[in-house]
Design a protein around this motif. Structure first.
Motif, PDB file in Angstrom:
ATOM      1  N   GLY A 177       0.812  -1.204   0.000  1.00 23.62           N
ATOM      2  CA  GLY A 177       0.000   0.000   0.000  1.00 23.62           C
ATOM      3  C   GLY A 177       0.851   1.262   0.000  1.00 23.62           C
ATOM      4  O   GLY A 177       0.649   2.159  -0.817  1.00 23.62           O
ATOM      5  N   PRO A 178       1.854   1.364   0.903  1.00 23.39           N
ATOM      6  CA  PRO A 178       2.773   2.496   0.823  1.00 23.39           C
ATOM      7  C   PRO A 178       3.590   2.451  -0.475  1.00 23.39           C
ATOM      8  O   PRO A 178       3.949   1.380  -0.959  1.00 23.39           O
ATOM      9  N   GLN A 179       3.882   3.596  -1.022  1.00 21.77           N
ATOM     10  CA  GLN A 179       4.657   3.726  -2.261  1.00 21.77           C
ATOM     11  C   GLN A 179       4.126   2.782  -3.359  1.00 21.77           C
ATOM     12  O   GLN A 179       4.839   1.926  -3.870  1.00 21.77           O
ATOM     13  N   PRO A 180       2.860   2.936  -3.731  1.00 19.57           N
ATOM     14  CA  PRO A 180       2.256   1.977  -4.649  1.00 19.57           C
ATOM     15  C   PRO A 180       2.917   1.923  -6.023  1.00 19.57           C
ATOM     16  O   PRO A 180       2.850   0.897  -6.703  1.00 19.57           O
ATOM     17  N   GLU A 181       3.614   3.011  -6.424  1.00 20.85           N
ATOM     18  CA  GLU A 181       4.298   2.965  -7.719  1.00 20.85           C
ATOM     19  C   GLU A 181       5.405   1.906  -7.744  1.00 20.85           C
ATOM     20  O   GLU A 181       5.776   1.419  -8.810  1.00 20.85           O
ATOM     21  N   SER A 193      -2.123  -4.606 -11.222  1.00 19.10           N
ATOM     22  CA  SER A 193      -2.060  -3.152 -11.274  1.00 19.10           C
ATOM     23  C   SER A 193      -1.479  -2.615  -9.970  1.00 19.10           C
ATOM     24  O   SER A 193      -1.600  -3.239  -8.911  1.00 19.10           O
ATOM     25  N   MET A 194      -0.860  -1.438 -10.049  1.00 25.21           N
ATOM     26  CA  MET A 194      -0.150  -0.901  -8.893  1.00 25.21           C
ATOM     27  C   MET A 194      -1.071  -0.624  -7.711  1.00 25.21           C
ATOM     28  O   MET A 194      -0.638  -0.616  -6.552  1.00 25.21           O
ATOM     29  N   ASP A 195      -2.360  -0.385  -7.985  1.00 18.81           N
ATOM     30  CA  ASP A 195      -3.289  -0.003  -6.917  1.00 18.81           C
ATOM     31  C   ASP A 195      -4.140  -1.174  -6.421  1.00 18.81           C
ATOM     32  O   ASP A 195      -5.044  -0.981  -5.616  1.00 18.81           O
ATOM     33  N   VAL A 214      -3.670  -3.528  -4.383  1.00 15.68           N
ATOM     34  CA  VAL A 214      -3.628  -3.807  -2.951  1.00 15.68           C
ATOM     35  C   VAL A 214      -4.583  -2.897  -2.187  1.00 15.68           C
ATOM     36  O   VAL A 214      -4.956  -3.181  -1.040  1.00 15.68           O
ATOM     37  N   LEU A 215      -5.026  -1.811  -2.823  1.00 14.46           N
ATOM     38  CA  LEU A 215      -5.876  -0.819  -2.175  1.00 14.46           C
ATOM     39  C   LEU A 215      -7.331  -0.889  -2.615  1.00 14.46           C
ATOM     40  O   LEU A 215      -8.233  -0.548  -1.860  1.00 14.46           O
ATOM     41  N   ALA A 216      -7.557  -1.280  -3.871  1.00 18.13           N
ATOM     42  CA  ALA A 216      -8.915  -1.289  -4.419  1.00 18.13           C
ATOM     43  C   ALA A 216      -8.894  -2.044  -5.736  1.00 18.13           C
ATOM     44  O   ALA A 216      -7.822  -2.450  -6.220  1.00 18.13           O
ATOM     45  N   LEU A 217     -10.065  -2.248  -6.320  1.00 11.85           N
ATOM     46  CA  LEU A 217     -10.090  -2.739  -7.689  1.00 11.85           C
ATOM     47  C   LEU A 217      -9.354  -1.742  -8.571  1.00 11.85           C
ATOM     48  O   LEU A 217      -9.427  -0.526  -8.346  1.00 11.85           O
ATOM     49  N   PRO A 218      -8.617  -2.201  -9.570  1.00 12.33           N
ATOM     50  CA  PRO A 218      -7.732  -1.305 -10.318  1.00 12.33           C
ATOM     51  C   PRO A 218      -8.469  -0.239 -11.117  1.00 12.33           C
ATOM     52  O   PRO A 218      -9.529  -0.488 -11.693  1.00 12.33           O
ATOM     53  N   SER A 219      -7.854   0.943 -11.147  1.00 10.52           N
ATOM     54  CA  SER A 219      -8.366   2.024 -11.976  1.00 10.52           C
ATOM     55  C   SER A 219      -7.992   1.765 -13.433  1.00 10.52           C
ATOM     56  O   SER A 219      -7.111   0.953 -13.739  1.00 10.52           O
ATOM     57  N   GLU A 220      -8.627   2.494 -14.344  1.00  8.37           N
ATOM     58  CA  GLU A 220      -8.362   2.312 -15.762  1.00  8.37           C
ATOM     59  C   GLU A 220      -6.908   2.636 -16.099  1.00  8.37           C
ATOM     60  O   GLU A 220      -6.259   1.919 -16.877  1.00  8.37           O
ATOM     61  N   LYS A 221      -6.360   3.702 -15.502  1.00  4.25           N
ATOM     62  CA  LYS A 221      -4.969   4.062 -15.761  1.00  4.25           C
ATOM     63  C   LYS A 221      -4.019   2.973 -15.271  1.00  4.25           C
ATOM     64  O   LYS A 221      -3.060   2.599 -15.959  1.00  4.25           O
ATOM     65  N   ALA A 222      -4.268   2.453 -14.060  1.00  2.44           N
ATOM     66  CA  ALA A 222      -3.393   1.424 -13.497  1.00  2.44           C
ATOM     67  C   ALA A 222      -3.437   0.152 -14.338  1.00  2.44           C
ATOM     68  O   ALA A 222      -2.411  -0.508 -14.536  1.00  2.44           O
ATOM     69  N   ASP A 225      -5.445   8.025  -7.042  1.00  4.63           N
ATOM     70  CA  ASP A 225      -6.860   7.927  -7.388  1.00  4.63           C
ATOM     71  C   ASP A 225      -7.281   6.460  -7.435  1.00  4.63           C
ATOM     72  O   ASP A 225      -6.665   5.651  -8.145  1.00  4.63           O
ATOM     73  N   LEU A 226      -8.304   6.125  -6.691  1.00  5.82           N
ATOM     74  CA  LEU A 226      -8.766   4.745  -6.610  1.00  5.82           C
ATOM     75  C   LEU A 226     -10.154   4.606  -7.231  1.00  5.82           C
ATOM     76  O   LEU A 226     -10.950   5.547  -7.233  1.00  5.82           O
ATOM     77  N   LEU A 227     -10.418   3.411  -7.731  1.00  5.91           N
ATOM     78  CA  LEU A 227     -11.749   3.108  -8.250  1.00  5.91           C
ATOM     79  C   LEU A 227     -12.703   2.903  -7.074  1.00  5.91           C
ATOM     80  O   LEU A 227     -12.417   2.130  -6.152  1.00  5.91           O
TER      81      LEU A 227
END
Length: 545
Positions: A325-329, A354-356, A358-366, A466-468
């Motif tokens: 979660g920290p430093q998701p990039e 996708s990079m995000d 671990v936090l949520a369902l992935p965004s379109e960009k991720a 930004d999260l989905l």
């Protein structure tokens, strides 16, 4: 050891060694150097062979990626079938070459969206699929004879698969043209993921019914994806993932044979699903050992004659449990290395996290970045230009052998416990995984293992990303849709098909045709599961303290 090696070892021992750890993600110690003495027992023809030739250590196809790249199959599904359909079309427009469906928890557990137990979970971690109506919407304007679709569903796999086949039928596409995979792996649910419904015996019946029906009607379909991924995500080591997954695979082979099927009638459509974790060489050795073990057992133990029965074809997903979660990039970098290990290990299809995630369902960009990771790997790095480039590496071949030897030892222990079902009942797998996970966590807490951004190289400021987010209106709309369906359909026909399914479940006939009849009548998943629960009962895990 050679005199030359001993001379080098004396020089090495005289040097100061930096603080390790010098062990793999699975806590396997690594020697400072590997040489001819480590791999002296390797016989090329017996242990490696050429690509596309027994024992397939070097790959299942003679030309591997010089003939065809792996399928780029991003795991996707969220909210309702409408939103997921839009995401699929986006991914296909970005160069994805296969679809992979993630379902929400009510669907996974066999509940309709209007069931009280579904409240708050509809569309949250995947797409909500209650009936054929939803499946038709999910693939609207996507020709099912033009894409390969993978569906991650287990306990209700027979019902969801029937919905897919009938949705294709509604498009005018015959079942024999469909390609794809249904996960359908209930044993790993009892072992690791815990998303079960029925007890083992009826669950295995449903699986072998799919084997038999697909052989005659959907011959290009992979009827099961025997999954080590979730075993690894639960905390298993690479060796445990390898051994437990293959043990499950052999149990399915034995179940198919017991059900009266010839091994060569169903084994060619068995597929596998592995994790790709962060330890680069350990993962590559795991995949190479897996192909060799599977081929040897299928040929020597189960008497398979067809070459296709000996081939371990597998999908890979990068390790969700390695994401932070920290430093998701940083997860973009982790995923890229894990993807390269999967490709160098010879995977047939690949999902990059996708990079995000671990936090949520992935965004379109991720998701786009994750897909581009595969495309850069395929078209820019050069790793696809030669087949099995790490073959002959003293380190890789030694680790491949160690993986095989360790797996065989696990097979012996499992046999002593009465096979996979006996070992599940004894909580053998669960305890082994728990012990491995505990050891791994201790290594992190003691800083014997460094996780960047977690226990070292930590940033004090929290990154904003930004999260989905799933709108609560999605659940209300889905509940209204399923209620409206139950009022508008021919309920006399629905009840008749459910009655037929109940009678068939009490007997021994293949259940898939009856399930398909109920699907065509727009019976819901929850209604069919309720009927089967009446006959099969529900599974309860035996707790061990």
């Amino acid at each position: 050891m050679s005199e030359n090696f001993l001379r080098w070892k004396a020089k090495y021992d005289a040097q100061r060694e930096r603080k390790g750890p010098f062990f793999t993600v699975s806590s396997v110690p690594i020697d400072p150097l590997y040489g001819p003495g480590n791999a002296a027992e390797i016989d090329y023809e017996r242990d490696l062979g050429n690509p596309g030739e027994y024992p397939y250590t070097r790959g299942v196809r003679p030309n591997m990626y010089r003939g065809r790249l792996w399928t780029m199959r991003m795991f996707a599904g969220f909210a309702s079938a409408v939103e997921s359909n839009e995401r699929y079309k986006y991914l296909l427009s970005q160069g994805q070459t296969g679809l992979s469906v993630a379902f929400d928890m009510p669907t996974i557990m066999g509940y309709d969206s209007d069931h009280p137990r579904a409240y708050g979970e509809v569309g949250r971690v995947g797409v909500a699929i209650d009936s054929l109506e939803d499946m038709e919407t999910l693939f609207q304007d996507i020709s099912l004879d033009k894409v390969s679709t993978s569906m991650t569903i287990n306990a209700p796999a027979s019902i969801i698969w029937a919905m897919y086949v009938v949705a294709a039928e509604k498009q005018g596409i015959p079942a024999h043209k469909l390609t794809g995979t249904i996960q359908n792996d209930i044993l790993k649910e009892y072992i690791a993921q815990k998303s079960w419904i029925f007890p083992p015996d009826p669950s295995m019946r449903l699986i072998t019914d799919i084997f038999g029906f697909a052989k005659e009607n959907v011959p290009k379909w992979n009827t099961i994806s025997i999954s080590g991924y979730h075993i690894r995500e639960a905390g298993a080591t690479a060796l445990q993932e390898l051994a437990f997954t293959l043990a499950d695979g052999f149990a399915y082979v034995e179940a198919g044979i017991k059900a009266g099927l010839d091994v060569d009638d169903f084994a060619p459509r068995l597929s596998f699903f592995f994790n790709s974790h962060t330890d680069f060489f350990e993962e590559i050795a795991k995949y190479r050992a897996a192909r060799r073990i599977w081929a040897r057992h299928m040929k020597e133990k189960y008497g398979a004659k067809k070459e296709e029965s000996l081939l371990m074809r597998f999908h890979t997903q990068t390790a969700g449990c390695s994401l932070t979660g920290p430093q998701p990039e940083n997860n973009i970098v982790r995923t890229a290395y894990q993807a390269m290990a999967a490709v160098l290990g010879g995977t047939q299809s690949l999902h990059t996290n996708s990079m995000d995630e671990v936090l949520a369902l992935p965004s379109e960009k991720a998701v786009q970045i994750a897909l581009r990771t595969q495309q850069v790997l395929a078209y820019e790095t050069g790793v696809v230009n030669t087949i099995d480039p790490l073959a002959g590496s003293y380190f890789v071949e030694t680790f491949t052998n160690q993986m095989e030897e360790g797996a065989e030892e696990y097979f012996r222990k499992i046999d002593e416990l009465g096979g996979v079902l006996g070992a599940i009942q004894e909580n053998f797998f669960q305890q082994e995984i728990a012990d491995a996970a505990y050891r791994y966590q201790q290594e992190i807490e003691s800083k014997d293992r460094i996780i960047v951004g977690i226990n070292d190289f930590v940033n004090e400021e929290k990154e904003k990303i930004d999260l989905l987010k799933i709108d609560p209106e999605v659940e209300r709309a889905q509940v209204n849709r399923v209620k409206a369906l139950k009022q508008s359909r021919d309920n006399i026909r629905v009840q008749a098909t459910l009655d037929d399914l109940k009678v068939a479940a009490q007997g021994s006939d293949n259940l898939i045709p009856k399930i398909m009849d109920a699907v065509r009548a727009y019976a819901t998943e929850g209604e069919m599961i309720a009927v089967l629960k009446e006959i099969f009962g529900e599974y309860r895990e035996q707790a061990v303290f």
